[in-house]
Each structure stands twice: as structure tokens, then as C-alpha cells.
Design a protein around this motif. Sequence first.
Motif, mmCIF file in Angstrom:
data_model
loop_
_atom_site.group_PDB
_atom_site.id
_atom_site.type_symbol
_atom_site.label_atom_id
_atom_site.label_comp_id
_atom_site.label_asym_id
_atom_site.label_seq_id
_atom_site.Cartn_x
_atom_site.Cartn_y
_atom_site.Cartn_z
ATOM 1 N N PRO A 401 0.807 -1.235 0.000
ATOM 2 C CA PRO A 401 0.000 0.000 0.000
ATOM 3 C C PRO A 401 0.836 1.279 0.000
ATOM 4 C CG PRO A 401 -0.779 -1.563 1.660
ATOM 5 C CD PRO A 401 0.544 -2.065 1.188
ATOM 6 N N ASN A 402 2.156 1.180 0.290
ATOM 7 C CA ASN A 402 3.025 2.354 0.253
ATOM 8 C C ASN A 402 3.694 2.538 -1.103
ATOM 9 O OD1 ASN A 402 2.687 3.206 2.996
ATOM 10 N ND2 ASN A 402 3.928 1.473 3.629
ATOM 11 N N LEU A 403 3.552 1.547 -1.976
ATOM 12 C CA LEU A 403 4.122 1.634 -3.313
ATOM 13 C C LEU A 403 3.097 2.031 -4.365
ATOM 14 C CD1 LEU A 403 6.431 -1.543 -3.409
ATOM 15 C CD2 LEU A 403 7.084 0.838 -3.000
ATOM 16 N N LEU A 404 1.809 1.790 -4.062
ATOM 17 C CA LEU A 404 0.777 2.071 -5.060
ATOM 18 C C LEU A 404 -0.569 2.321 -4.390
ATOM 19 C CD1 LEU A 404 0.188 2.165 -8.164
ATOM 20 C CD2 LEU A 404 -0.558 -0.219 -7.949
ATOM 21 N N TRP A 405 -1.266 3.323 -4.880
ATOM 22 C CA TRP A 405 -2.659 3.581 -4.489
ATOM 23 C C TRP A 405 -3.352 4.221 -5.675
ATOM 24 C CZ3 TRP A 405 1.610 5.771 -2.050
ATOM 25 C CH2 TRP A 405 1.887 7.105 -2.339
ATOM 26 N N GLY A 406 -4.669 4.209 -5.660
ATOM 27 C CA GLY A 406 -5.425 4.766 -6.770
ATOM 28 C C GLY A 406 -5.329 6.284 -6.820
ATOM 29 N N ARG A 407 -5.682 6.862 -7.948
ATOM 30 C CA ARG A 407 -5.605 8.317 -8.083
ATOM 31 C C ARG A 407 -6.466 9.012 -7.044
ATOM 32 N NH1 ARG A 407 -3.450 11.452 -11.960
ATOM 33 N NH2 ARG A 407 -3.120 9.654 -13.312
ATOM 34 N N ASP A 408 -7.594 8.358 -6.651
ATOM 35 C CA ASP A 408 -8.424 8.922 -5.592
ATOM 36 C C ASP A 408 -7.872 8.560 -4.215
ATOM 37 O OD1 ASP A 408 -8.957 6.238 -5.489
ATOM 38 O OD2 ASP A 408 -11.081 6.411 -5.977
ATOM 39 N N ALA A 409 -6.783 7.783 -4.189
ATOM 40 C CA ALA A 409 -6.046 7.397 -2.978
ATOM 41 C C ALA A 409 -6.821 6.458 -2.055
ATOM 42 C CB ALA A 409 -5.578 8.623 -2.193
ATOM 43 N N ALA A 410 -8.080 6.146 -2.375
ATOM 44 C CA ALA A 410 -8.860 5.269 -1.507
ATOM 45 C C ALA A 410 -8.345 3.839 -1.624
ATOM 46 C CB ALA A 410 -10.332 5.332 -1.879
ATOM 47 N N MET A 411 -8.232 3.164 -0.483
ATOM 48 C CA MET A 411 -7.736 1.794 -0.463
ATOM 49 C C MET A 411 -8.803 0.880 0.118
ATOM 50 S SD MET A 411 -4.625 1.812 -1.682
ATOM 51 C CE MET A 411 -3.708 0.411 -1.094
ATOM 52 N N THR A 412 -9.004 -0.254 -0.526
ATOM 53 C CA THR A 412 -9.922 -1.260 -0.015
ATOM 54 C C THR A 412 -9.241 -2.619 -0.106
ATOM 55 O OG1 THR A 412 -10.919 -1.739 -2.165
ATOM 56 C CG2 THR A 412 -11.906 0.056 -0.891
ATOM 57 N N LEU A 413 -9.838 -3.610 0.551
ATOM 58 C CA LEU A 413 -9.278 -4.964 0.483
ATOM 59 C C LEU A 413 -9.234 -5.478 -0.950
ATOM 60 C CD1 LEU A 413 -10.923 -6.545 3.636
ATOM 61 C CD2 LEU A 413 -8.463 -6.391 3.181
ATOM 62 N N SER A 414 -10.188 -5.076 -1.780
ATOM 63 C CA SER A 414 -10.220 -5.548 -3.158
ATOM 64 C C SER A 414 -9.031 -5.044 -3.959
ATOM 65 C CB SER A 414 -11.525 -5.115 -3.847
ATOM 66 O OG SER A 414 -11.630 -3.707 -3.868
ATOM 67 N N ALA A 415 -8.450 -3.900 -3.562
ATOM 68 C CA ALA A 415 -7.269 -3.373 -4.249
ATOM 69 C C ALA A 415 -5.988 -3.777 -3.545
ATOM 70 C CB ALA A 415 -7.349 -1.850 -4.338
ATOM 71 N N ILE A 416 -6.000 -3.782 -2.207
ATOM 72 C CA ILE A 416 -4.782 -4.071 -1.456
ATOM 73 C C ILE A 416 -4.277 -5.489 -1.729
ATOM 74 C CG2 ILE A 416 -3.906 -4.515 0.882
ATOM 75 C CD1 ILE A 416 -5.319 -2.035 1.818
ATOM 76 N N GLY A 417 -5.185 -6.462 -1.821
ATOM 77 C CA GLY A 417 -4.775 -7.837 -2.094
ATOM 78 C C GLY A 417 -3.943 -7.960 -3.357
ATOM 79 N N PRO A 418 -4.457 -7.509 -4.510
ATOM 80 C CA PRO A 418 -3.670 -7.582 -5.752
ATOM 81 C C PRO A 418 -2.366 -6.788 -5.692
ATOM 82 C CG PRO A 418 -5.989 -7.245 -6.251
ATOM 83 C CD PRO A 418 -5.850 -7.095 -4.766
ATOM 84 N N ILE A 419 -2.380 -5.622 -5.034
ATOM 85 C CA ILE A 419 -1.159 -4.818 -4.928
ATOM 86 C C ILE A 419 -0.105 -5.559 -4.105
ATOM 87 C CG2 ILE A 419 -0.189 -2.699 -3.932
ATOM 88 C CD1 ILE A 419 -2.869 -1.327 -4.676
ATOM 89 N N ASN A 420 -0.534 -6.175 -3.014
ATOM 90 C CA ASN A 420 0.408 -6.942 -2.191
ATOM 91 C C ASN A 420 0.964 -8.138 -2.964
ATOM 92 O OD1 ASN A 420 -0.145 -5.161 -0.145
ATOM 93 N ND2 ASN A 420 -1.353 -6.594 1.080
ATOM 94 N N ASN A 421 0.108 -8.809 -3.728
ATOM 95 C CA ASN A 421 0.561 -9.965 -4.513
ATOM 96 C C ASN A 421 1.591 -9.550 -5.559
ATOM 97 O OD1 ASN A 421 -1.055 -11.766 -3.117
ATOM 98 N ND2 ASN A 421 -2.763 -11.596 -4.546
ATOM 99 N N TYR A 422 1.360 -8.395 -6.184
ATOM 100 C CA TYR A 422 2.308 -7.876 -7.179
ATOM 101 C C TYR A 422 3.644 -7.555 -6.514
ATOM 102 C CZ TYR A 422 4.219 -4.899 -10.889
ATOM 103 O OH TYR A 422 5.021 -4.355 -11.870
ATOM 104 N N THR A 423 3.570 -6.940 -5.331
ATOM 105 C CA THR A 423 4.797 -6.598 -4.595
ATOM 106 C C THR A 423 5.563 -7.854 -4.216
ATOM 107 O OG1 THR A 423 3.672 -4.642 -3.700
ATOM 108 C CG2 THR A 423 5.707 -5.333 -2.609
ATOM 109 N N ARG A 424 4.838 -8.903 -3.802
ATOM 110 C CA ARG A 424 5.503 -10.155 -3.463
ATOM 111 C C ARG A 424 6.191 -10.757 -4.694
ATOM 112 N NH1 ARG A 424 1.455 -13.629 -2.211
ATOM 113 N NH2 ARG A 424 1.757 -14.696 -4.179
ATOM 114 N N THR A 425 5.570 -10.627 -5.845
ATOM 115 C CA THR A 425 6.195 -11.137 -7.070
ATOM 116 C C THR A 425 7.475 -10.370 -7.384
ATOM 117 O OG1 THR A 425 4.001 -11.728 -7.946
ATOM 118 C CG2 THR A 425 5.819 -11.637 -9.523
ATOM 119 N N LEU A 426 7.466 -9.049 -7.154
ATOM 120 C CA LEU A 426 8.696 -8.261 -7.347
ATOM 121 C C LEU A 426 9.822 -8.813 -6.473
ATOM 122 C CD1 LEU A 426 7.430 -4.535 -7.351
ATOM 123 C CD2 LEU A 426 8.189 -5.880 -9.315
ATOM 124 N N LEU A 427 9.478 -9.202 -5.246
ATOM 125 C CA LEU A 427 10.482 -9.741 -4.325
ATOM 126 C C LEU A 427 10.884 -11.164 -4.714
ATOM 127 C CD1 LEU A 427 8.864 -8.424 -1.021
ATOM 128 C CD2 LEU A 427 11.023 -7.635 -2.017
#
Length: 436
Positions: A401-427
Amino acid sequence: MASDLLVDLQDDLAGEDTPNSALDQLKLSPMEDKQWPPDDTASLSKSETDIAKQFGQGSHLKWDDPYYDIARHQIVEVAGDDNYGRKVIVFSACRMPPHHELDHHKLLMYLKHTLDQYVESDYTLIYFHHGLTSENKPSLSWLRDAYREFDRKYKKNIKALYIVHPTMFVRTLLILFKPLISFKFGRKLNYINYLSELEDIVKCEQLVIPTRVRDYDEKIKASLKPTAQVPRSPPSSPPLPHQQFGVALSELKKRSPNKEDVPLVMRETISFLSEHGLQTEGIFRRSANVTLVKNIQHKYNSGEAVNFSQMEDVHLAAVILKTFLRELPEPLLTYQLYNDIVNFHNVESTSQVSAIHSMLKTLPEENYASLKFLIQFLVQVSAQCEVNKMNNTNLAVVFGPNLLWGRDAAMTLSAIGPINNYTRTLLDQHAEIFSH
């Protein structure tokens, strides 16, 4: 009359089966709307709406998940970090359906299931009370069981519980539950009368605040006498000549004497943490002293030298790093990549590395260099996970959640899950992704 009511409620609380009749006598809200609204999805970004359609309206879970029927109401959300580097869990009472449509025991299990991903880190709980009505409020016995169900594992790392728009109902409940609430936990309880007061704690645009709650906040502010109006937040001042926080990476690169792609704050915090923090258990999971965080930010923004070695505080440097990333005017992974990243789970595993290569090619030089610098450091952290307890999955939960958020900056579980998975893939795939 009030004292009689309290006695009745205390008698109910002491019993094994607590009837709702006594609770019904409490006034839930002075301006409560008794009409039941449709699910509030208007505030979701387009990508989040797409995800909701894929998994089921309003849910980050698939329809056959055991918690789908609870998650679809979006009663519980996770909203990134607060201003102190702590995860934010949001509970919205107005999204609780009537009793006959909700299994309250299952709701409790789902809340625990959600918290289980974050309770090893310091976290903040925000409870939006508006919208709790006689049709949807849980019984006192359920509240009692819920408090008891959350054992030390959950209570230890909760640093603050903010109750937004408290009514006499809430205040009375806390009086009744006082014998059950430890002194230490009681100090973590805070009342928030207006949404503007949340700005000191978390960026409100990062929260998906239900429309009913926003409307209610406007209504109670409008009902105030002119002399008692809630002051507006002062307009943001122009950046200082040496300011580091809240400044675009491209601007920081121009200011750097050697035109460094990686900004000063990232270089200094990561250098200190690489030398002193790799074996610190729970690195990036703890918050830091608020005064010290603000003092360090002020020093950086004023052009003063910062020496973390003198302070010998690993968690302070870790919070400063996360705060720097969170306060960028545009996320490190950029708004342009938001849609691709939240839909990254659709990419075949055999094509993920090449897909990430294509995405990262679109980043500005300073963004790519900073991301590579950060990921290579986090890989070092993960390499010592047996000691520091921070593997790739844990680091992704912290940093996603510190690497990516939507333009409206609102965060929900539906967005955080995919963002975290992408970050884990980077690692996980860092060697191939950043090989050239």
C-alpha cells in the motif's frame, strides 16, 4: 431515568443471555436515518469496481469463499497506513445489514480472519458508528463475547481505537464494559466528533468512507452555531527549498547535487537499516514515537543533516522510509500502472516476469531506480527472515500500500490484495526482473 436504564443494562450484561430490549432503549443517533440504503459502491475507483464485479459485488473474495456473504457488505476494510506508519482497519456500522441478513458470529470470525494478517504489526482501528440502528445492532452479549474473543494477540499491537461520531449509546456501552476493559486498553480509546479530526491520524482520502457517514458529518457540522463551526484545514503551504517529504521524485532529482535518481531519505534510511536493522525482529511492523518522526521530517525538509546512528532506533528509520513513500504526491509505481497491477492476477505465471518488465519500462528513471534500490534492500531483509520474521509475504503486506494507491487514494481490500501480490512477485522474482 438514566440511572435506572444503566442498572437495567448492567443486569443484562451480567446474565448469560442478554436481551436486546434494554439495548433498544438507548438512542443510537440524534439524526439517524431509518431507511436501509443500497450497498455503497459509488466511492470505489474504476479498477476496484472491476475487481468487485469479478469477485462478486462489493467483495474481494470469490463467491464460493466461506466468508463471501460477510465480505460482500464491506463492513470491514483495510486502508493502508496511518500517519504513524501503522496499518488501518476500518469498521463501518452503516454497512451492517439487518439481523436476519447477517450471521453475527460469522462476522466476528471474519473480523478475526482479517486482523490475523495484520496483528503482528502495530495497527489502528477506526470505527464509524453512524448507521447503527435498532435493526442492525448486535446484542450486548455479542459485544461482550467479541471483546473476550480478541485475546492478547489482537490487543497487544492495536495502538489506537478511534470511534467516529460517538453517541450516548457508545459512551454508555463503554461505561458498562469498563469492568472488562483493561486500563492499558482503555487508554487506546479515542472519540472523533468530526471527520476533519481524522486528518491528524490518517489521510481521509485514503479511506473509503461510506457516503452515509460523509453526509451525516456534513449535517452535524451544518447544525452547529456559527461560533462553534469546525475550523477548515489550512491550505497547504508551498514546499520549502530543501523539502524532501511530499515532493515529486523528479523534483528531488533536480535538487540533488549529483542529480541522484534515488532520493536522499531513501538512501540514508536504507543505508542505516542495511547496517543495523536486518536482524531486528519485526522490522517495519512497529510504529515510532510521533514526536521523533515529525522532528526527523522537519530536519529533512529544512535541509538539516540527519544521523540515524546517533539515535540508534531501527524502527524510527523504518517508519521514516515508509512515511516518505506514502507522502509522495504520486506513488512510486505511478498512477499509470494502477490498472495493470490490480489486474496482474490475470497474467499467467509463465508470463509474469515479462509482463512486469513491460510495466516497469514505462516508469520514469528515478522511479525505476528507487524501486530497484528498495526491492534489493528488502530482499536482504527477507534473506534473514528466520531472525527478523519478515519474509517476502510479510514485506509485501507492509510495503504494497506504500508503493501504489489509486488516483483517488482510496484503499480497499479488493485493491490491497492484488497490490500486495504484485509486490511479493517483485520480491520473489527480483533477480530476473532487475537483471538488466
